[in-house]
Design a protein around this motif. Structure first.
Motif, PDB file in Angstrom:
ATOM      1  N   ALA A   1      21.246  -9.882  87.495  1.00  0.00           N
ATOM      2  CA  ALA A   1      19.967  -9.247  87.840  1.00  0.00           C
ATOM      3  C   ALA A   1      20.134  -8.276  89.008  1.00  0.00           C
ATOM      4  O   ALA A   1      19.579  -7.169  88.993  1.00  0.00           O
ATOM      5  N   VAL A   2      20.909  -8.661  89.998  1.00  0.00           N
ATOM      6  CA  VAL A   2      21.145  -7.789  91.154  1.00  0.00           C
ATOM      7  C   VAL A   2      21.906  -6.543  90.727  1.00  0.00           C
ATOM      8  O   VAL A   2      21.540  -5.418  91.085  1.00  0.00           O
ATOM      9  N   ALA A   3      22.961  -6.715  89.953  1.00  0.00           N
ATOM     10  CA  ALA A   3      23.757  -5.577  89.496  1.00  0.00           C
ATOM     11  C   ALA A   3      22.927  -4.652  88.608  1.00  0.00           C
ATOM     12  O   ALA A   3      23.010  -3.424  88.730  1.00  0.00           O
ATOM     13  N   GLU A   4      22.149  -5.219  87.732  1.00  0.00           N
ATOM     14  CA  GLU A   4      21.305  -4.409  86.841  1.00  0.00           C
ATOM     15  C   GLU A   4      20.309  -3.575  87.650  1.00  0.00           C
ATOM     16  O   GLU A   4      20.113  -2.397  87.381  1.00  0.00           O
ATOM     17  N   THR A   5      19.711  -4.182  88.656  1.00  0.00           N
ATOM     18  CA  THR A   5      18.758  -3.459  89.512  1.00  0.00           C
ATOM     19  C   THR A   5      19.454  -2.312  90.231  1.00  0.00           C
ATOM     20  O   THR A   5      18.933  -1.190  90.279  1.00  0.00           O
ATOM     21  N   LEU A   6      20.635  -2.570  90.771  1.00  0.00           N
ATOM     22  CA  LEU A   6      21.380  -1.530  91.465  1.00  0.00           C
ATOM     23  C   LEU A   6      21.755  -0.400  90.513  1.00  0.00           C
ATOM     24  O   LEU A   6      21.576   0.779  90.830  1.00  0.00           O
ATOM     25  N   LEU A   7      22.240  -0.740  89.337  1.00  0.00           N
ATOM     26  CA  LEU A   7      22.601   0.293  88.367  1.00  0.00           C
ATOM     27  C   LEU A   7      21.387   1.099  87.919  1.00  0.00           C
ATOM     28  O   LEU A   7      21.469   2.315  87.728  1.00  0.00           O
ATOM     29  N   GLN A   8      20.246   0.456  87.767  1.00  0.00           N
ATOM     30  CA  GLN A   8      19.026   1.175  87.399  1.00  0.00           C
ATOM     31  C   GLN A   8      18.623   2.149  88.500  1.00  0.00           C
ATOM     32  O   GLN A   8      18.198   3.272  88.218  1.00  0.00           O
ATOM     33  N   LYS A   9      18.774   1.740  89.752  1.00  0.00           N
ATOM     34  CA  LYS A   9      18.446   2.637  90.864  1.00  0.00           C
ATOM     35  C   LYS A   9      19.411   3.816  90.904  1.00  0.00           C
ATOM     36  O   LYS A   9      18.994   4.951  91.153  1.00  0.00           O
ATOM     37  N   PHE A  10      20.691   3.563  90.648  1.00  0.00           N
ATOM     38  CA  PHE A  10      21.645   4.660  90.549  1.00  0.00           C
ATOM     39  C   PHE A  10      21.231   5.616  89.435  1.00  0.00           C
ATOM     40  O   PHE A  10      21.311   6.827  89.588  1.00  0.00           O
ATOM     41  N   ASP A  11      20.787   5.060  88.320  1.00  0.00           N
ATOM     42  CA  ASP A  11      20.425   5.899  87.187  1.00  0.00           C
ATOM     43  C   ASP A  11      19.186   6.738  87.469  1.00  0.00           C
ATOM     44  O   ASP A  11      19.087   7.874  87.013  1.00  0.00           O
ATOM     45  N   VAL A  12      18.255   6.208  88.237  1.00  0.00           N
ATOM     46  CA  VAL A  12      17.081   6.988  88.624  1.00  0.00           C
ATOM     47  C   VAL A  12      17.528   8.217  89.416  1.00  0.00           C
ATOM     48  O   VAL A  12      17.003   9.309  89.232  1.00  0.00           O
ATOM     49  N   LEU A  13      18.522   8.038  90.284  1.00  0.00           N
ATOM     50  CA  LEU A  13      19.030   9.147  91.083  1.00  0.00           C
ATOM     51  C   LEU A  13      19.812  10.155  90.259  1.00  0.00           C
ATOM     52  O   LEU A  13      19.724  11.359  90.484  1.00  0.00           O
ATOM     53  N   THR A  14      20.585   9.676  89.300  1.00  0.00           N
ATOM     54  CA  THR A  14      21.528  10.543  88.603  1.00  0.00           C
ATOM     55  C   THR A  14      21.100  10.956  87.202  1.00  0.00           C
ATOM     56  O   THR A  14      21.558  11.977  86.703  1.00  0.00           O
ATOM     57  N   ARG A  15      20.286  10.123  86.562  1.00  0.00           N
ATOM     58  CA  ARG A  15      19.938  10.312  85.149  1.00  0.00           C
ATOM     59  C   ARG A  15      21.194  10.341  84.284  1.00  0.00           C
ATOM     60  O   ARG A  15      21.238  10.972  83.226  1.00  0.00           O
TER      61      ARG A  15
END
Length: 83
Positions: free
Chosen positions: A59-73
């Protein structure tokens, strides 16, 4: 290490590295921030096999990756399936 934990660790390692490379290539990481980021990433990669076995890690990793994706698309640019 059991095969399931190894597969999970390998998946998250690949995903984190993909975003880090994108951040470098796009100039998000400056020389000043790049040293701190690289040190943090080295620590994460070194500890990932152990950390991914914790109950809350996916869950922590998924949240972090989702936040990265918001920044980078990046998931929109990459033909692979997103998270």
């Amino acid at each position: 290490m059991d095969p399931k934990r190894r597969a999970l660790s390998d998946f998250y390692r690949e995903e984190f590295l993909r975003y880090i490379e994108y951040f470098k290539a796009s100039g998000v990481l400056t020389d000043d921030s790049q040293d701190a980021m690289q040190q943090t990433c080295r620590k994460l990669m070194a500890d990932l096999d152990q950390v991914c076995g914790q109950d809350n890690f996916p869950a922590v990793a998924e949240t972090l990756l989702q936040k990265f994706d918001v920044l980078t698309r990046l998931s929109e640019l990459d033909p692979r399936q997103g998270h």
